[in-house]
Design a protein around this motif. Structure first.
Motif, PDB file in Angstrom:
ATOM      1  N   CYS A 224       0.887  -1.165   0.000  1.00 32.04           N
ATOM      2  CA  CYS A 224       0.000   0.000   0.000  1.00 32.04           C
ATOM      3  C   CYS A 224       0.924   1.213   0.000  1.00 32.04           C
ATOM      4  O   CYS A 224       1.642   1.452   0.969  1.00 32.04           O
ATOM      5  CB  CYS A 224      -0.903   0.008   1.231  1.00 32.04           C
ATOM      6  SG  CYS A 224      -2.053   1.400   1.253  1.00 32.04           S
TER       7      CYS A 224
ATOM      8  N   TRP B 158       1.958   4.910   0.376  1.00 39.98           N
ATOM      9  CA  TRP B 158       1.552   6.130   1.079  1.00 39.98           C
ATOM     10  C   TRP B 158       2.399   7.272   0.539  1.00 39.98           C
ATOM     11  O   TRP B 158       3.618   7.232   0.605  1.00 39.98           O
ATOM     12  CB  TRP B 158       1.801   5.988   2.574  1.00 39.98           C
ATOM     13  CG  TRP B 158       0.926   5.008   3.299  1.00 39.98           C
ATOM     14  CD1 TRP B 158       0.546   3.774   2.885  1.00 39.98           C
ATOM     15  CD2 TRP B 158       0.354   5.180   4.588  1.00 39.98           C
ATOM     16  NE1 TRP B 158      -0.218   3.167   3.828  1.00 39.98           N
ATOM     17  CE2 TRP B 158      -0.348   4.009   4.888  1.00 39.98           C
ATOM     18  CE3 TRP B 158       0.388   6.208   5.519  1.00 39.98           C
ATOM     19  CZ2 TRP B 158      -1.035   3.840   6.089  1.00 39.98           C
ATOM     20  CZ3 TRP B 158      -0.291   6.028   6.715  1.00 39.98           C
ATOM     21  CH2 TRP B 158      -1.003   4.870   6.994  1.00 39.98           C
TER      22      TRP B 158
ATOM     23  N   THR C  11      -3.073   7.413   1.226  1.00 41.77           N
ATOM     24  CA  THR C  11      -2.802   6.012   0.982  1.00 41.77           C
ATOM     25  C   THR C  11      -3.387   5.570  -0.353  1.00 41.77           C
ATOM     26  O   THR C  11      -4.356   6.140  -0.849  1.00 41.77           O
ATOM     27  CB  THR C  11      -3.408   5.118   2.078  1.00 41.77           C
ATOM     28  OG1 THR C  11      -4.827   5.133   1.973  1.00 41.77           O
ATOM     29  CG2 THR C  11      -2.989   5.585   3.450  1.00 41.77           C
TER      30      THR C  11
ATOM     31  N   CYS D  28      -5.031   3.006  -0.726  1.00 43.50           N
ATOM     32  CA  CYS D  28      -6.342   2.406  -0.463  1.00 43.50           C
ATOM     33  C   CYS D  28      -7.399   3.442  -0.092  1.00 43.50           C
ATOM     34  O   CYS D  28      -8.509   3.097   0.306  1.00 43.50           O
ATOM     35  CB  CYS D  28      -6.225   1.325   0.610  1.00 43.50           C
ATOM     36  SG  CYS D  28      -5.681   1.920   2.221  1.00 43.50           S
TER      37      CYS D  28
ATOM     38  N   ARG E 180      -7.248   6.408   2.126  1.00 42.74           N
ATOM     39  CA  ARG E 180      -7.310   7.107   3.407  1.00 42.74           C
ATOM     40  C   ARG E 180      -6.243   8.196   3.465  1.00 42.74           C
ATOM     41  O   ARG E 180      -5.248   8.128   2.765  1.00 42.74           O
ATOM     42  CB  ARG E 180      -7.066   6.148   4.575  1.00 42.74           C
ATOM     43  CG  ARG E 180      -8.142   5.128   4.808  1.00 42.74           C
ATOM     44  CD  ARG E 180      -9.356   5.808   5.416  1.00 42.74           C
ATOM     45  NE  ARG E 180     -10.423   4.871   5.640  1.00 42.74           N
ATOM     46  CZ  ARG E 180     -10.906   4.564   6.814  1.00 42.74           C
ATOM     47  NH1 ARG E 180     -10.426   5.112   7.896  1.00 42.74           N
ATOM     48  NH2 ARG E 180     -11.908   3.724   6.929  1.00 42.74           N
ATOM     49  N   ASP E 181      -6.443   9.173   4.307  1.00 40.72           N
ATOM     50  CA  ASP E 181      -5.453  10.222   4.560  1.00 40.72           C
ATOM     51  C   ASP E 181      -5.098  10.203   6.038  1.00 40.72           C
ATOM     52  O   ASP E 181      -5.977  10.041   6.888  1.00 40.72           O
ATOM     53  CB  ASP E 181      -5.998  11.604   4.201  1.00 40.72           C
ATOM     54  CG  ASP E 181      -6.164  11.802   2.711  1.00 40.72           C
ATOM     55  OD1 ASP E 181      -5.470  11.112   1.941  1.00 40.72           O
ATOM     56  OD2 ASP E 181      -6.977  12.643   2.316  1.00 40.72           O
ATOM     57  N   TYR E 182      -3.821  10.370   6.328  1.00 40.50           N
ATOM     58  CA  TYR E 182      -3.340  10.378   7.710  1.00 40.50           C
ATOM     59  C   TYR E 182      -2.389  11.543   7.922  1.00 40.50           C
ATOM     60  O   TYR E 182      -1.663  11.934   7.024  1.00 40.50           O
ATOM     61  CB  TYR E 182      -2.582   9.077   8.034  1.00 40.50           C
ATOM     62  CG  TYR E 182      -3.459   7.850   8.035  1.00 40.50           C
ATOM     63  CD1 TYR E 182      -4.155   7.464   9.174  1.00 40.50           C
ATOM     64  CD2 TYR E 182      -3.593   7.076   6.883  1.00 40.50           C
ATOM     65  CE1 TYR E 182      -4.953   6.340   9.180  1.00 40.50           C
ATOM     66  CE2 TYR E 182      -4.399   5.947   6.876  1.00 40.50           C
ATOM     67  CZ  TYR E 182      -5.071   5.582   8.031  1.00 40.50           C
ATOM     68  OH  TYR E 182      -5.867   4.462   8.025  1.00 40.50           O
TER      69      TYR E 182
ATOM     70  N   CYS F 232      -0.490  -1.210   6.751  1.00 41.45           N
ATOM     71  CA  CYS F 232      -1.533  -0.188   6.660  1.00 41.45           C
ATOM     72  C   CYS F 232      -2.679  -0.553   7.601  1.00 41.45           C
ATOM     73  O   CYS F 232      -3.166  -1.685   7.592  1.00 41.45           O
ATOM     74  CB  CYS F 232      -2.029  -0.111   5.217  1.00 41.45           C
ATOM     75  SG  CYS F 232      -3.385   1.069   4.987  1.00 41.45           S
ATOM     76  N   SER F 233      -3.105   0.401   8.394  1.00 36.84           N
ATOM     77  CA  SER F 233      -4.189   0.150   9.341  1.00 36.84           C
ATOM     78  C   SER F 233      -5.541   0.077   8.650  1.00 36.84           C
ATOM     79  O   SER F 233      -6.530  -0.321   9.258  1.00 36.84           O
ATOM     80  CB  SER F 233      -4.208   1.235  10.414  1.00 36.84           C
ATOM     81  OG  SER F 233      -4.332   2.507   9.812  1.00 36.84           O
ATOM     82  N   ASN F 234      -5.604   0.441   7.379  1.00 39.66           N
ATOM     83  CA  ASN F 234      -6.862   0.380   6.641  1.00 39.66           C
ATOM     84  C   ASN F 234      -6.995  -0.912   5.842  1.00 39.66           C
ATOM     85  O   ASN F 234      -7.977  -1.633   5.983  1.00 39.66           O
ATOM     86  CB  ASN F 234      -6.995   1.592   5.710  1.00 39.66           C
ATOM     87  CG  ASN F 234      -8.344   1.673   5.053  1.00 39.66           C
ATOM     88  OD1 ASN F 234      -9.365   1.571   5.716  1.00 39.66           O
ATOM     89  ND2 ASN F 234      -8.353   1.831   3.751  1.00 39.66           N
ATOM     90  N   CYS F 235      -6.006  -1.241   5.013  1.00 41.09           N
ATOM     91  CA  CYS F 235      -6.130  -2.410   4.130  1.00 41.09           C
ATOM     92  C   CYS F 235      -5.284  -3.604   4.573  1.00 41.09           C
ATOM     93  O   CYS F 235      -5.481  -4.712   4.088  1.00 41.09           O
ATOM     94  CB  CYS F 235      -5.779  -2.043   2.692  1.00 41.09           C
ATOM     95  SG  CYS F 235      -4.031  -1.674   2.421  1.00 41.09           S
TER      96      CYS F 235
END
Length: 92
Positions: free
Chosen positions: A39, A41, A51, A53, A55-57, A74-77
């Motif tokens: 993934c 970033w 990201t 996938c 998301r924005d961090y 990745c905490s999302n995917c």
């Protein structure tokens, strides 16, 4: 890359019930696939990490400076993180 034979030996695979072995094999195949996929970033000039996938961090200055500093996945995917800092993007 995950060494499945080493993990089988470490967990006592051959002494476990067949159903446990099936679950182990399935988990290892999922883990290998997740480890091989990335993934990406990418950091913006504002310090926001977008990201692949979707998301924005934002990381505060007291914690991680890059996504891979806070964790490998990745905490999302759940895929392995490949971070591209803004400085690297400028020169592409």
């Amino acid at each position: 890359m995950i060494d499945i034979e080493k993990e089988r030996e470490r967990t006592g695979y051959s002494g476990k019930p067949q159903q446990w072995q099936f679950g182990f094999d399935l988990a290892m195949s999922i883990a290998q696939k997740a480890e091989s996929e990335k993934c990406v970033w990418r950091e913006t000039e504002d310090g926001i990490w977008g990201t692949e996938c979707g998301r924005d961090y934002v990381f505060d200055s007291y914690a991680a400076q890059k996504p891979s500093d806070s964790g490998q996945y990745c905490s999302n995917c759940g895929k392995k993180i490949e971070d591209v800092p803004f400085e690297d993007i400028e020169h592409e």
